[in-house]
Design a protein around this motif. Sequence first.
Motif, short mmCIF file in Angstrom:
data_model
loop_
_atom_site.label_atom_id
_atom_site.label_comp_id
_atom_site.label_asym_id
_atom_site.label_seq_id
_atom_site.Cartn_x
_atom_site.Cartn_y
_atom_site.Cartn_z
N THR A 129 1.13 -1.36 0.14
CA THR A 129 0.05 0.02 -0.33
C THR A 129 0.79 0.88 -0.20
O THR A 129 2.56 1.16 0.57
N GLY A 130 0.07 2.22 -0.36
CA GLY A 130 1.06 3.58 -0.88
C GLY A 130 1.77 3.63 -2.33
O GLY A 130 2.10 3.52 -2.61
N ALA A 131 0.90 4.76 -2.68
CA ALA A 131 1.31 5.01 -3.92
C ALA A 131 2.97 5.52 -4.11
O ALA A 131 3.70 5.03 -5.17
N SER A 132 2.99 6.47 -3.53
CA SER A 132 4.43 6.89 -3.34
C SER A 132 5.90 6.37 -3.14
O SER A 132 6.62 6.10 -3.26
N TYR A 133 4.90 5.65 -1.32
CA TYR A 133 5.90 4.23 -1.01
C TYR A 133 5.41 4.00 -0.82
O TYR A 133 5.06 3.62 0.67
N PRO A 134 5.09 2.97 -1.35
CA PRO A 134 4.83 0.97 -0.70
C PRO A 134 5.58 0.74 -0.13
O PRO A 134 6.76 0.47 -0.67
N ALA A 135 4.43 -0.28 0.71
CA ALA A 135 5.39 -0.61 1.67
C ALA A 135 4.28 -1.91 2.16
O ALA A 135 3.29 -1.60 1.74
N VAL A 136 4.79 -2.94 2.23
CA VAL A 136 3.95 -4.56 3.12
C VAL A 136 4.58 -3.91 4.38
O VAL A 136 5.04 -3.29 5.30
N SER A 137 3.33 -4.60 5.74
CA SER A 137 4.30 -4.98 7.03
C SER A 137 4.51 -6.13 7.39
O SER A 137 4.42 -6.68 6.56
N ASP A 138 5.11 -6.36 8.23
CA ASP A 138 6.29 -7.85 9.39
C ASP A 138 5.00 -8.51 8.81
O ASP A 138 5.01 -9.95 8.60
N ARG A 139 3.83 -8.05 9.68
CA ARG A 139 2.26 -9.08 9.28
C ARG A 139 2.26 -9.23 8.36
O ARG A 139 1.47 -10.90 8.37
N ILE A 140 2.05 -9.43 7.06
CA ILE A 140 1.54 -9.13 5.49
C ILE A 140 2.98 -10.44 5.84
O ILE A 140 2.71 -11.39 4.44
N VAL A 141 4.09 -10.03 5.40
CA VAL A 141 5.01 -10.87 4.85
C VAL A 141 5.31 -12.41 6.14
O VAL A 141 5.12 -12.99 5.56
N LYS A 142 4.54 -12.25 7.20
CA LYS A 142 4.94 -13.51 8.05
C LYS A 142 3.58 -14.08 7.90
O LYS A 142 3.27 -15.05 8.23
N GLU A 143 2.58 -13.52 7.48
CA GLU A 143 0.97 -14.57 6.90
C GLU A 143 1.24 -15.10 5.83
O GLU A 143 0.33 -15.24 5.35
N SER A 144 1.98 -14.07 4.64
CA SER A 144 2.24 -15.12 3.42
C SER A 144 2.46 -16.65 3.78
O SER A 144 2.89 -16.77 4.21
N LEU A 145 2.09 -17.75 2.46
CA LEU A 145 2.44 -19.03 2.96
C LEU A 145 3.43 -19.22 2.01
O LEU A 145 4.35 -18.42 0.87
N ILE A 146 4.09 -20.35 2.48
CA ILE A 146 5.48 -21.41 1.79
C ILE A 146 5.08 -22.55 1.51
O ILE A 146 4.78 -22.82 2.69
N PRO A 147 5.72 -22.83 0.38
CA PRO A 147 5.26 -24.17 0.78
C PRO A 147 6.60 -25.17 1.59
O PRO A 147 7.86 -24.16 1.37
N LEU A 148 6.30 -26.30 2.24
CA LEU A 148 7.14 -26.71 3.15
C LEU A 148 7.94 -27.96 3.21
O LEU A 148 6.88 -29.12 3.76
N PRO A 149 8.32 -29.26 1.94
CA PRO A 149 8.55 -29.95 1.71
C PRO A 149 9.24 -30.72 3.28
O PRO A 149 9.64 -29.95 3.70
N SER A 150 9.93 -31.53 2.90
CA SER A 150 10.76 -32.03 3.91
C SER A 150 12.52 -31.23 4.36
O SER A 150 12.72 -31.05 2.83
N LEU A 151 12.80 -31.42 5.01
CA LEU A 151 14.21 -31.07 5.15
C LEU A 151 14.88 -31.28 3.99
O LEU A 151 15.77 -30.35 3.47
N ALA A 152 14.83 -32.66 4.07
CA ALA A 152 16.54 -32.59 2.50
C ALA A 152 15.59 -32.22 1.36
O ALA A 152 16.33 -31.93 0.83
N GLU A 153 14.57 -32.18 1.03
CA GLU A 153 14.04 -31.48 -0.25
C GLU A 153 14.31 -29.95 0.24
O GLU A 153 14.35 -29.63 -0.72
N GLN A 154 14.30 -29.09 1.03
CA GLN A 154 14.30 -28.45 1.64
C GLN A 154 15.90 -27.75 0.81
O GLN A 154 16.60 -27.19 0.03
N GLN A 155 16.34 -28.99 1.14
CA GLN A 155 18.37 -28.46 0.95
C GLN A 155 18.59 -29.27 -0.10
O GLN A 155 18.88 -28.37 -0.99
N ARG A 156 17.84 -29.77 -0.71
CA ARG A 156 18.09 -30.03 -2.25
C ARG A 156 18.12 -28.63 -2.80
O ARG A 156 18.19 -28.21 -3.94
#
Length: 360
Positions: A129-156
Motif C-alpha cells: 500500500t502507498g502510491a509513492s512509498y509502497p510497503a507491506v507490514s511485517d504481519r503481511i510478510v509472516k502471514e504469506s504462505l510458503i511451500p514446506l517440503p521435507s528438510l531433505a527436499e528443502q536442502q536440495r
Amino acid sequence: MSETRTVKLGDVCEQVEKVNPSNEFTNSFIYIDLSAVDNQKKIITGSKEISVNEAPSRARQLLKSGDVLVSTVRPNLNAVAIVPTELDNAIGSTGFSVLRADTQKIRNDYLFAWVNNPQFVQEMVKLATGASYPAVSDRIVKESLIPLPSLAEQQRIADKFRLERLIEQKRARQRELLSELEKSVFIEIFGNPFTNPKELPLIRLEEFGTLNRGVSKHRPRNAPELLGGKYPLIQTGDIANSDGLIRNYSSTYSEFGLSQSKIWPVGTLCITIAANIAKTGILTFEACFPDSIVGFSASPERVKYIQILFKFLQQEIEAFATQSAQKNINLKFLQGLMVPKPTEEMLIKFNRIMNKIFIK
C-alpha cells in the motif's frame, strides 16, 4: 508421493526480540538499516557502527546470524539478505521483516531461496500500500504462505538456488566487464561526454529522438483485473535487472489492462524515472509499461548511443533526483537533457562495433 503442504511464514519462524540499544550496548553497536542491503547482490554491504546516543528510533531488532531480512519497503526491489556470522548481534531496522528459521521445521537457506522467488515478490507487490512509498507490514510478510517440503527436499532446493546464484554472479561480472568495454569504445569514438573533447554540438535529448512517458491509468496493485493476460508488462525492476536488453518480464496485462495502456515496439529504449533512476533497457519484444518509465524511439544507432551515454550520466541524474521530495525525475527533465550530437558516420561505426561485442 505426498503433496507438499503450505504454511504461514510466521508458523515456521521464531520470534525476534525487540530491544533498546542503550540497554544492550555500552557505547556503540552495529546497525543495519534498509539502505545496507544490496538488492542486486542480495547481501548486506552497508552496516555501520553508531553510538547508542545516536540510535534511530527504528533500531530495535536484535539480529542473529542466519536471520533472513526482507525489506518491507518497495517490495518490487526485493531487498533481501541473510545475516552473516560477523554481524551476529547487530541491530536491524524495524523496516525489515526478520525471518528466523525454526530449524526443526525449515532451513534458513530454503527460507532465503523462497523470499527470492518471483511468486513471493509478486504477492508482496500486490499487497503493498502507498502510491509513492509502497510497503507491506511485517504481519503481511509472516502471514504469506510458503511451500514446506521435507528438510531433505528443502536442502536440495536451497542447493539448486545457491548454484543458480553463483552462475548469475558470474554472469553479472561478465556484464560489468562488457559495460566497461562499451564505455571504452564510446570514449574512443565520441570522447568523454563530460569534457566533450571532440567538441560535438550539444542538443536537447528530445531533438535526438522521440520521448514519451509510459501509460497506465490505473496501478495494477489497486486493480488486479488489469493483470493476467497475454500482453507483457515491463516495470522498473525488469529494466534495472536486465543486461541492457529486456528479454524477460514478470507481469502481463489483460485486455482491460491493455485498453488503459499502450504497446511499445521492439527496439524502444526504456528509461526508468522512478525508484531505479535512469536505468535503461532495449525492448526485444513488444510490451507495455507504466508512467514510471519513459520510452525513447529513434534509429537503432541512436538508441544504442543514448543507452551507453546514460551509463555515464546515470549517477549524476540519480543524484539530481534525490534532491526532490520523492526519488524521481520527469519527462520534461529528460526532454531538456543536453547531450552531445555525433555525426551519423560516428553512430554507424559505434553500432557496428557494438553488434560485434554485445552478447545477444
